[in-house]
Scaffold this motif. Structure first.
Motif, mmCIF file in Angstrom:
data_model
loop_
_atom_site.group_PDB
_atom_site.id
_atom_site.type_symbol
_atom_site.label_atom_id
_atom_site.label_comp_id
_atom_site.label_asym_id
_atom_site.label_seq_id
_atom_site.Cartn_x
_atom_site.Cartn_y
_atom_site.Cartn_z
ATOM 1 N N CYS A 92 -0.829 -7.576 1.904
ATOM 2 C CA CYS A 92 -2.014 -6.755 2.121
ATOM 3 C C CYS A 92 -1.616 -5.299 1.884
ATOM 4 N N ALA A 93 -2.068 -4.740 0.768
ATOM 5 C CA ALA A 93 -1.680 -3.371 0.413
ATOM 6 C C ALA A 93 -2.571 -2.852 -0.705
ATOM 7 N N ASP A 94 -2.677 -1.519 -0.787
ATOM 8 C CA ASP A 94 -3.310 -0.860 -1.924
ATOM 9 C C ASP A 94 -2.175 -0.301 -2.784
ATOM 10 N N ASP A 129 -3.884 -7.910 -2.037
ATOM 11 C CA ASP A 129 -5.270 -7.486 -1.829
ATOM 12 C C ASP A 129 -5.292 -6.458 -0.711
ATOM 13 N N VAL A 130 -6.299 -5.594 -0.730
ATOM 14 C CA VAL A 130 -6.406 -4.577 0.325
ATOM 15 C C VAL A 130 -7.040 -5.130 1.588
ATOM 16 N N ASP A 131 -7.687 -6.262 1.498
ATOM 17 C CA ASP A 131 -8.402 -6.844 2.639
ATOM 18 C C ASP A 131 -7.489 -7.807 3.390
#
Length: 199
Positions: free
Chosen positions: A117-119, A93-95
């Motif tokens: 945590c990554a896009d 997830d990006v958050d």
């Protein structure tokens, strides 16, 4: 876990085999977090409920396989994959608060999930056998990016969508469907037909 006072540990709707920390007051929590985007990680959205239910009802989809849960939010789909016998599960997830939620929910269920945590949408898809993506087609700009990335995955892909405006259902292959009770405050209606697709 941050904002724990806003959350209650409770069974996941439609997936009672799992529990998750869930927000009691969406608007209050959103104000407390102070971010532009809602705290998606604090709710078990219909797409996640449907895909988690599907994975638990059809464990052969993930059993013994490496699984990536894209835009994991609370991690419910990733946890269902672990419970169904996946060899390895990565929840992305990006958050950064989603990573905390995933860790807390994994601990509450006695399950192990790797959180990231990554896009990933501008990167080459990681090496996975199965990619799960629940309720990711809700935004006009994001939906085409997500679908383009999923099409590059070279893995079995399952997408769950509860009738969001930007889901191009005519381009996808439906594999399951169910009508789920919905939270009126979150969804604006009391039930939604939620469908699971492959590409």
């Amino acid at each position: 876990m941050q904002y724990a006072s806003w959350l209650t540990l409770a069974p996941v709707p439609n997936v009672p085999e799992l529990v998750a920390y869930q927000a009691r007051d969406m608007h209050g929590l959103w104000q407390a977090v102070g971010t532009e985007a809602p705290p998606f990680w604090a709710f078990t959205w219909l797409g996640g409920q449907a895909l988690a239910r599907h994975v638990l009802d059809h464990p052969d989809v993930v059993r013994g396989r490496r699984v990536l849960d894209l835009a994991t939010g609370s991690g419910v789909v990733a946890l269902a994959a672990v419970r169904a016998g996946a060899a390895e599960v990565v929840a992305v997830d990006v958050d950064p608060l989603a990573a905390e939620a995933v860790a807390a929910n994994a601990a509450a269920n006695g399950l192990a999930v790797q959180s990231l945590c990554a896009d990933l949408l501008d990167e080459a898809p990681p090496d996975a056998d199965v990619v799960l993506a629940a309720d990711v087609l809700y935004d006009r700009v994001m939906a085409p990016r997500v679908l383009a990335w999923l099409r590059r995955c070279g893995a079995t892909v399952l997408v769950s969508d509860p009738g969001r405006d930007y889901c191009p259902a005519h381009e996808l292959v439906e594999v399951a469907s169910r009508v789920l009770p919905a939270d009126l405050e979150l969804e604006g209606m009391r039930e939604r037909r939620t469908r699971i697709f492959t590409l």
